[in-house]
Design an enzyme around this catalytic site. Structure first.
Site, short mmCIF file in Angstrom:
data_model
loop_
_atom_site.label_atom_id
_atom_site.label_comp_id
_atom_site.label_asym_id
_atom_site.label_seq_id
_atom_site.Cartn_x
_atom_site.Cartn_y
_atom_site.Cartn_z
N CYS A 43 68.72 43.27 13.68
CA CYS A 43 68.41 43.41 15.02
C CYS A 43 68.95 41.94 15.76
O CYS A 43 69.58 41.79 16.43
CB CYS A 43 66.98 43.67 15.33
SG CYS A 43 66.60 43.63 17.23
N CYS A 48 70.71 44.63 17.76
CA CYS A 48 70.10 44.68 19.24
C CYS A 48 70.45 43.47 19.86
O CYS A 48 70.65 43.42 21.13
CB CYS A 48 68.53 45.08 19.00
SG CYS A 48 67.88 45.43 17.66
N LYS A 51 74.07 42.46 20.69
CA LYS A 51 74.80 43.57 21.21
C LYS A 51 74.21 43.73 22.91
O LYS A 51 75.10 43.92 23.92
CB LYS A 51 74.07 44.85 20.83
CG LYS A 51 74.62 46.34 21.18
CD LYS A 51 73.94 46.88 22.48
CE LYS A 51 72.46 46.92 22.36
NZ LYS A 51 71.78 47.83 21.66
N TYR A 178 74.26 56.12 19.34
CA TYR A 178 73.85 54.77 19.97
C TYR A 178 74.90 53.95 19.85
O TYR A 178 75.34 53.41 21.08
CB TYR A 178 72.68 54.19 19.20
CG TYR A 178 71.27 54.87 19.37
CD1 TYR A 178 70.40 54.28 20.29
CD2 TYR A 178 70.87 55.62 18.72
CE1 TYR A 178 69.16 55.04 20.73
CE2 TYR A 178 69.71 56.36 18.78
CZ TYR A 178 68.87 55.82 19.72
OH TYR A 178 67.58 56.55 19.88
N GLU A 182 77.27 52.58 23.05
CA GLU A 182 76.95 51.38 23.56
C GLU A 182 78.31 50.49 23.40
O GLU A 182 78.63 49.98 24.43
CB GLU A 182 75.87 50.86 22.80
CG GLU A 182 74.49 51.30 23.14
CD GLU A 182 73.23 50.70 22.48
OE1 GLU A 182 73.41 49.86 21.40
OE2 GLU A 182 72.10 51.01 22.81
N HIS A 437 58.91 51.09 47.30
CA HIS A 437 60.12 51.40 48.35
C HIS A 437 61.01 50.25 48.70
O HIS A 437 60.29 49.20 49.24
CB HIS A 437 60.09 52.19 49.40
CG HIS A 437 61.17 52.79 50.10
ND1 HIS A 437 62.06 53.65 49.68
CD2 HIS A 437 61.54 52.18 51.40
CE1 HIS A 437 62.86 53.94 50.63
NE2 HIS A 437 62.91 52.90 51.62
N GLU A 442 61.18 54.53 42.16
CA GLU A 442 60.08 55.43 43.03
C GLU A 442 60.58 56.89 42.80
O GLU A 442 59.77 57.68 43.19
CB GLU A 442 60.42 54.94 44.54
CG GLU A 442 61.64 55.19 45.07
CD GLU A 442 61.84 54.92 46.51
OE1 GLU A 442 60.81 54.98 47.31
OE2 GLU A 442 62.60 54.16 47.02
P1 NDP Z 1 73.52 57.54 15.23
O1 NDP Z 1 72.81 58.09 14.01
O2 NDP Z 1 72.96 57.27 16.41
O3 NDP Z 1 74.80 58.47 15.52
C1 NDP Z 1 75.61 58.72 14.42
C2 NDP Z 1 76.83 59.37 14.65
O4 NDP Z 1 77.78 59.54 13.87
C3 NDP Z 1 76.53 61.09 15.11
O5 NDP Z 1 77.48 61.15 16.29
C4 NDP Z 1 77.11 61.65 14.11
O6 NDP Z 1 77.63 63.02 14.38
C5 NDP Z 1 78.31 60.78 13.67
N1 NDP Z 1 78.33 60.88 12.05
C6 NDP Z 1 77.55 61.01 11.08
N2 NDP Z 1 77.85 60.86 9.90
C7 NDP Z 1 79.22 61.04 10.19
C8 NDP Z 1 80.34 61.01 9.28
N3 NDP Z 1 80.26 61.07 7.97
N4 NDP Z 1 81.40 61.20 9.75
C9 NDP Z 1 81.90 61.09 11.00
N5 NDP Z 1 80.72 61.12 11.76
C10 NDP Z 1 79.50 60.91 11.50
O7 NDP Z 1 74.14 56.02 14.38
P2 NDP Z 1 74.67 54.90 14.77
O8 NDP Z 1 75.47 54.32 13.78
O9 NDP Z 1 75.17 54.69 16.20
O10 NDP Z 1 73.30 54.06 14.83
C11 NDP Z 1 72.62 53.74 13.55
C12 NDP Z 1 71.09 53.77 14.24
O11 NDP Z 1 70.80 52.30 14.67
C13 NDP Z 1 70.76 54.76 15.30
O12 NDP Z 1 70.11 55.94 14.54
C14 NDP Z 1 69.56 54.06 16.01
O13 NDP Z 1 68.34 54.52 15.49
C15 NDP Z 1 69.88 52.49 15.70
N6 NDP Z 1 70.25 51.87 16.82
C16 NDP Z 1 69.37 51.76 17.86
C17 NDP Z 1 70.12 51.31 19.24
C18 NDP Z 1 69.00 51.21 20.33
O14 NDP Z 1 68.00 51.29 20.19
N7 NDP Z 1 69.70 51.06 21.65
C19 NDP Z 1 71.38 50.69 19.40
C20 NDP Z 1 72.12 50.91 18.10
C21 NDP Z 1 71.45 51.43 17.02
P3 NDP Z 1 76.89 64.34 14.47
O15 NDP Z 1 75.81 63.95 15.55
O16 NDP Z 1 77.68 65.39 14.83
O17 NDP Z 1 76.18 64.39 13.32
#
Ligand code: NDP
Length: 448
Positions: A43, A48, A51, A178, A182, A437, A442
């Protein structure tokens, strides 16, 4: 007790580990933390925090473009990536120092080397030193997943994205979660041609479908190229250094950079778990009970390595509760219901509680209220961008089950509203609250 070198040995100085160490020490435990990389964890060092700084930087793009409508002449403003990158890195260094200071202030010994488990109450450090611990905490987090496809090594992960020597002119971001959303917003604002390519037919699975579709529509309106059903089969490096990303039937994309953002896997390999018989699930996550204790009573785990909810504030709560349980005489567990979350995309999406789909599956009579509006700031700026707020209510009790927001500052607004949802307040309680307001927030008390 005299046989143990420490009461609590924490492996990993990220959000969960640092909190657990600090709280355990404040309860009088003798604590050591091993960290092989940098104190602060994902983080603070490469997640986080940096980022969010890039997100702040990205907001200037639209503000500067709109400035003239607000009477400011900002023509000629230019973006300098290396200045931003270095300033962010310096701020991360400062925060890392503060984390280290906090541990030192609590008399927590920080060992800057890798530690592995060599017994139910013993760890071995990379230097060969053996430490006997009454309790061991594994808080090693997670790491970016890279798929096994030809040429995957040409892709970057979120680990490296903060240190790029130059900004790419074109970037393909693989994933629809995510990190993909982002960084798509960030790179787009910095002027790159961005393609967000995800394998499935949905972005941001788990979020309310209508809200995600609305967010994607707004993002597309800003010029973001979002490709659904684009599985990446192979990557080729071309003679000029560019990459050819092969999506099979979905087509090919030529790009200067590929960013893998396809989820994060628990960091549980090569930790010596087998030496103590610590159980993991099929995804490699360490299996724990409600307190964070594994099948071995003296070994515990919190945060992303347990793959429950991969969010920093959750890891912090888990670490805190475990330390209270083990050393503070306060045996409590975490309530995982109604965790607020946000995707700091452009526009951002924030939510707490049940999606409409989940509410309809669990409750017989669900009402949905929506406010689709143009923020005042966008009106004067002449922007064709709207916001959507949505409230999901159980009609039988009147209770608000979920709140979902797409629009400027939605994460900031949602955190406060999440208190009301967590407290189980009714829509009537929102209606009874007088609007502040003029504000976007709101709309939360004006749902019709
Ligand atoms: P996420 O779990 O958010 O999303 C993963 C994405 O990758 C999905 O779209 C998924 O598709 C796809 N995917 C998974 N496996 C494969 C694969 N083998 N090949 C191709 N595509 C794949 O993961 P992130 O990496 O974006 O983030 C990791 C974690 O970090 C998040 O789950 C979150 O908890 C945390 N995070 C939180 C943030 C915040 O709070 N703002 C910011 C950044 C990270 P499908 O849905 O089709 O399976």
């Amino acid at each position: 007790m005299a046989d143990f070198d420490v009461d609590f040995f924490v492996i990993g100085a990220g959000s969960g580990g640092v909190r657990a160490a600090r709280i355990a020490a404040s309860h009088g435990a003798r604590v050591a933390v091993a960290e092989e990389y940098r104190v602060g964890g994902t983080c603070v060092i490469r997640g986080c925090v940096p980022k969010k700084m890039l997100v702040y930087a990205s907001h200037f793009a639209e503000d500067l473009a709109d400035a003239a409508r607000f009477g400011w002449d900002a023509a000629g403003a230019r973006f300098n990536w290396s200045r931003l990158r270095d300033n962010v890195a310096a701020e991360v260094d400062r925060l890392e120092g503060l984390y280290g200071q906090t541990l030192a202030n609590h008399q927590v010994e920080v060992l800057r080397e890798r530690a592995t488990i060599s017994g139910a109450q013993q760890v071995t450090l990379a230097s060969g030193r053996i430490v006997r611990a009454r309790h061991i905490l594994i808080a090693t987090g997670a790491r970016p997943n890279v798929p096994h496809v030809p040429g995957s090594e040409y892709g970057e992960t979120s680990n490296g994205v903060f240190h790029l020597p130059d900004l790419p002119k074109r970037i393909v971001i693989a994933g629809g979660g995510y990190i993909a959303n982002e960084f798509a917003g960030i790179f787009h604002a910095f002027g790159a041609e961005v393609v967000l390519a995800t394998r499935g037919d949905r972005l941001l699975r788990g979020y309310d479908v209508e809200m995600v579709d609305f967010m994607a529509e707004q993002a597309r309106g800003k010029g973001l190229d979002i490709r659904l059903n684009f599985p990446i089969h192979a990557i080729q490096k071309q003679a000029d250094g560019s990459l050819l990303v092969d999506g099979g039937d979905a087509g090919q994309l030529e790009t200067d950079m590929l960013l893998w953002a396809i989820g994060r896997d628990p960091n549980s390999a090569d930790l010596g778990l087998e030496n103590a018989g610590v159980a993991r699930d099929g995804a490699g996550a360490i299996i724990v009970d409600g307190h964070g204790t594994t099948n071995i009573p003296t070994i515990h785990a919190v945060g992303d390595v347990t793959n429950r909810v991969q969010l920093t504030p959750v890891a912090i709560r888990e670490g805190h509760a475990l330390a209270d349980h083990l050393f503070g005489g306060n045996s409590r567990t975490i309530d995982y219901a109604d965790i607020p979350s946000a995707v700091f995309a452009n526009p951002p999406l924030a939510a707490v509680g049940l999606t409409e789909e989940a509410a309809r599956a669990q409750f017989a009579d669900v009402a949905v209220y929506r406010s689709n509006f143009k923020p005042m700031k966008h009106s004067l700026a002449g922007r064709d961008e709207r916001a959507l707020y949505k409230m999901v209510v159980d009609n039988a009790s009147g209770r608000v089950l979920g709140l979902h927001m797409v629009g400027p500052d939605s994460a900031e607004i949602l955190q406060a509203a999440a208190v009301a949802v967590k407290a189980g307040l009714s829509k009537q309680a929102f209606d009874d609250t007088i609007a502040l307001h003029p504000s976007m927030a709101e709309e939360l008390v004006l749902f019709k």
